[in-house]
Scaffold this active site. Sequence first.
Site, PDB file in Angstrom:
ATOM      1  N   ALA A 791       0.843  -1.188   0.000  1.00  0.00           N
ATOM      2  CA  ALA A 791       0.000   0.000   0.000  1.00  0.00           C
ATOM      3  C   ALA A 791       0.882   1.243   0.000  1.00  0.00           C
ATOM      4  O   ALA A 791       1.602   1.490   0.972  1.00  0.00           O
ATOM      5  CB  ALA A 791      -0.910  -0.006   1.231  1.00  0.00           C
ATOM      6  N   PRO A 792       0.842   2.039  -1.064  1.00  0.00           N
ATOM      7  CA  PRO A 792       1.681   3.240  -1.117  1.00  0.00           C
ATOM      8  C   PRO A 792       0.979   4.448  -0.499  1.00  0.00           C
ATOM      9  O   PRO A 792      -0.258   4.557  -0.539  1.00  0.00           O
ATOM     10  CB  PRO A 792       1.866   3.450  -2.615  1.00  0.00           C
ATOM     11  CG  PRO A 792       0.577   2.963  -3.200  1.00  0.00           C
ATOM     12  CD  PRO A 792       0.125   1.817  -2.333  1.00  0.00           C
ATOM     13  N   PHE A 810      -3.248   8.109  -0.454  1.00  0.00           N
ATOM     14  CA  PHE A 810      -3.091   6.746   0.067  1.00  0.00           C
ATOM     15  C   PHE A 810      -3.970   5.770  -0.709  1.00  0.00           C
ATOM     16  O   PHE A 810      -5.107   6.075  -1.057  1.00  0.00           O
ATOM     17  CB  PHE A 810      -3.474   6.741   1.550  1.00  0.00           C
ATOM     18  CG  PHE A 810      -3.647   5.371   2.150  1.00  0.00           C
ATOM     19  CD1 PHE A 810      -2.594   4.466   2.171  1.00  0.00           C
ATOM     20  CD2 PHE A 810      -4.868   4.993   2.684  1.00  0.00           C
ATOM     21  CE1 PHE A 810      -2.759   3.206   2.725  1.00  0.00           C
ATOM     22  CE2 PHE A 810      -5.036   3.732   3.250  1.00  0.00           C
ATOM     23  CZ  PHE A 810      -3.991   2.833   3.266  1.00  0.00           C
ATOM     24  N   HIS A 811      -3.415   4.582  -0.988  1.00  0.00           N
ATOM     25  CA  HIS A 811      -4.155   3.472  -1.605  1.00  0.00           C
ATOM     26  C   HIS A 811      -3.997   2.258  -0.707  1.00  0.00           C
ATOM     27  O   HIS A 811      -2.897   1.714  -0.571  1.00  0.00           O
ATOM     28  CB  HIS A 811      -3.596   3.173  -3.004  1.00  0.00           C
ATOM     29  CG  HIS A 811      -4.439   2.214  -3.792  1.00  0.00           C
ATOM     30  ND1 HIS A 811      -4.900   1.029  -3.294  1.00  0.00           N
ATOM     31  CD2 HIS A 811      -4.901   2.270  -5.086  1.00  0.00           C
ATOM     32  CE1 HIS A 811      -5.603   0.384  -4.210  1.00  0.00           C
ATOM     33  NE2 HIS A 811      -5.612   1.128  -5.309  1.00  0.00           N
ATOM     34  N   SER A 812      -5.089   1.815  -0.109  1.00  0.00           N
ATOM     35  CA  SER A 812      -5.006   0.672   0.809  1.00  0.00           C
ATOM     36  C   SER A 812      -5.035  -0.641   0.049  1.00  0.00           C
ATOM     37  O   SER A 812      -5.230  -0.681  -1.160  1.00  0.00           O
ATOM     38  CB  SER A 812      -6.161   0.707   1.813  1.00  0.00           C
ATOM     39  OG  SER A 812      -7.352   0.242   1.205  1.00  0.00           O
TER      40      SER A 812
END
Length: 955
Positions: A791-792, A810-812
């Site tokens: 996740a970035p 944010f990308h979970s």
Amino acid sequence: MAPKFKDGDVVATINGKWVSYAHTAAAYSAFAGALIVGLYLHYHKIVQNEFYGYPDEWFPSVSSTIGDRYPERSVFMFFIAITSGPRFALVAFWYLLTNRPNSSLPKFVAAAGVFRTITCGGWTYITSTDDHNWHDIFMVSYILATLPWTLGCLALSPRTPTALKYRKIFAGSFFATLVPLMYFFLQHKVHRVAGAYTIYALFEWVLVLLDVAFDAVTMIEFADFDIVIRDFRGISRGAGNQAVSDAVLEKEKDKEVGAVFGSGFSWFGLLDAVADVYNGFVFWSMLTSLGLCIWYFGLWAMGISGYEVVVMASISPFLLGIKPLRFFIIRNLRICHLLSLSGLLAYLFEKPSHRLFLTSFGVFMACLSWAATFYAERSQPHRLEARISAFCIGLLASSIAKFSYWTNNPIWPVMHGPNGGWNQVGLALAVLAILLSTRSTASSGGDVPAPGPTKGSFLLSSLGLAGLFFAMHSLLSDSSTMILWVWEGFPVRGPLAVPHGALTLLTMGLGLVIGLFAPNFSRSWAFYGVGSIGAAILTTSSHWVGYYGALALTIYVMAAAPALISQAARHPPAQTFGLGFLMYNILVLAHVWVVAYAFVPGGPIMREHTDWVMTATMLFIGAGIFSASAQPPASSMPKFKGKPNTNPAARQQRSYYLYTLLFLELVAVSIAYLRFPSYNYTPHHPETKSITAGIWTIHFSLDNDMWSSEVRMRDVIKELEIDVIGLLESDSQRIIMGNRDTTQFLAEDLGMYVDFGPGPNKHTWGAALLSKFPIVNSTHHLLPSPVGELAPAIEATINAHGRLVDIFVFHSGQDEDPEDRRLQSLFLADKMKASPRPAILLSYLVTKPGVGNYNTYVGDKSGMRDVDPSDWDRWCEYILYKGLRRSGYARVSRGTITDTEIQLAKFVVDQPEGTNDVIPEEQVPEGLRFPALFKGKGVRGHAYHVLNDEPRYFA
């Protein structure tokens, strides 16, 4: 033959050196006069730049001196106009002095000199204040013409040791000065270092002095002949009524020219080389597009789609193992190359699967044709070298095309007219290039062996090809790929895609030159060690240190290419090129598996192991070097005893490819100059002190119909008046995604600062931040992901209307990995809670409002508020905030650009957070309203939806 002299009275004799004196005096007077007047009348104004003034900056640049104010601008233009006469005369005299029979080089140099003089008038008379774009066009054109003029004068310089010595000194100093000049310009423009522009200006004035001094050397040669004016009709004695005059110039004969750039220059030979290089450009354009087309189907399938099988189209050289078929292909290479252009015709088909199959057939035929070409030319080393040069320079041309087109190739099958494709032009040129470059081969179809014994292993050679092709494709097919490997956010501590992408392109050319001129060194183990160290540094380091490793690796890979390909061509092509492309494909798959491990069988084995892929690449290249080093040098073979490369035709042929390489490098530098960002960006509504923030999952910039979507994305972002936007699924810097960077086009066209987020060697699908406000600082995070995909996140601080605001993008993880998502929510909540400033989260959370991890992201654990708690119809995208007044919220349909909508929120700095009370739009100031363009049916499939198809505003 006409006599050199005619009878008549000599009216006047003028020594040629006075042309040089007049040119030098007038040119220096123009610059010196403007500088003196400017310093006397407007000192503080002309040392002022966009960031600093006196006393931080204390010396003016050339442009501010000659172009900004009266009367120094008039002083400059007065003398520069006087300069034009001697300048044209100087070019003409140089042509007359150096012209010789059967040589086109003097004509080429003279044409460059005339063009250079005209463009000089362009940038001096159209200043940056008058028209910045045309000033830059003329300036870049002048710089482009300076190199062939300088090198041509050096090559044609008569045997005058003093003149040649000074020319070398002035020319070397001129080009050496460009390095610190660019360095201090970047210090000023990017890092905003006080005083850097003054040092840049000093180097700029040095360039002016050296440029004029180089041409002033002609006074030495011109002193050897006179301009003679004769009176044939006695007019000077009053005996006639018509004035006639002739200038008769003495020319020195039989001057030696450098071996490479000597007599016998042929425009047809140069055209053949250009066509050959363009053929190589087409090959790399098609090969780099195949993975991108395959990726589209896996992207929608979220796993293996079945279309991945066409990645094996490149193993077509295995067919060359069938002897009759091999003879047929070699005898009909033109037809095979023309069939490969089906890949360029793919853009005509709307259906993605049709475009994929046409592209894969094009790659199938291209790999088959090039392998057969290398094999057919193996009996003539100089012809094989030409094909290898075209192949490698074609890669450089492909990278330069992407550099000029914001990392897209304009002839890819994902490009067409609406998004800026040049498919028709590219196809037409490809047909012409193939017709020119395939007129003949050294072999008529039979197995004519390479000269000398063939040593080394075909298996090791095939592995060398695999490592070489993979390194060229994965790292060098785009100038920004390795730069993004070492990018770690703001403040800038390393290279930028623009302008430093040009440095990558320059080192590619340097590496190839080393490979051509020092073949024994390029296949040595010492040089291999340098390349391996560079690969290790690139893989393990960031910032400038990592980039220095990248440059070392770039030089090595390009230098090793001639040795590895020529060695492979000595062996049966099915064994070397067929097996080489097969192993190359295995590296390509491994290169994808390191990030796609959650969606492919056996993926966890390769999880996050870019280091393994890089190690395998260098080991494969090392295997090829082991085979190549077993081959004795050509000069040691009995047939080649004596001086190597003594064939004048071979030397001349090599020069044509070097001319082409030099031109392409000049184009790369010019593109870097023209694309250099202005960094003078402003938000959409500064009067309201507002921030319009958005989040969008862009699906790797391929729309629902497999067209590149940057232009359509640009349009909707601009029309929505977004100031700050987070982009997710944005990292396309891999073979399977075309080695692209969408953020370059969006940032430059929209006028925004950009942070790419965790780089392609960090094994994520990408997060990026675009901001109209300066990004003061940013940190990249890889959140806890013990099971699923990484996740970035970007944690950035922007300066919005004089107030520091933190932005989180944010990308979970996916729904299948609940523990990953729980750990990620705790990590991010801690980061947001620790922020002492107003903050905005632009995110992809994979949760329902009010359920599970939502309560970690929203509430006391994070200190963040939901932009609209009443919006229950969300699953992925969320906007959270604290410390700002939220004034509006909207959801915009995606059209056919991607699979996810755009979410927007408007915030006002320096105001309390407010309530959740909804108010009508009429009560909202005009500058805080969302654009009316997207109401109702909207535009191009984008419209407000979900929230009663309207934006929502809050008190």
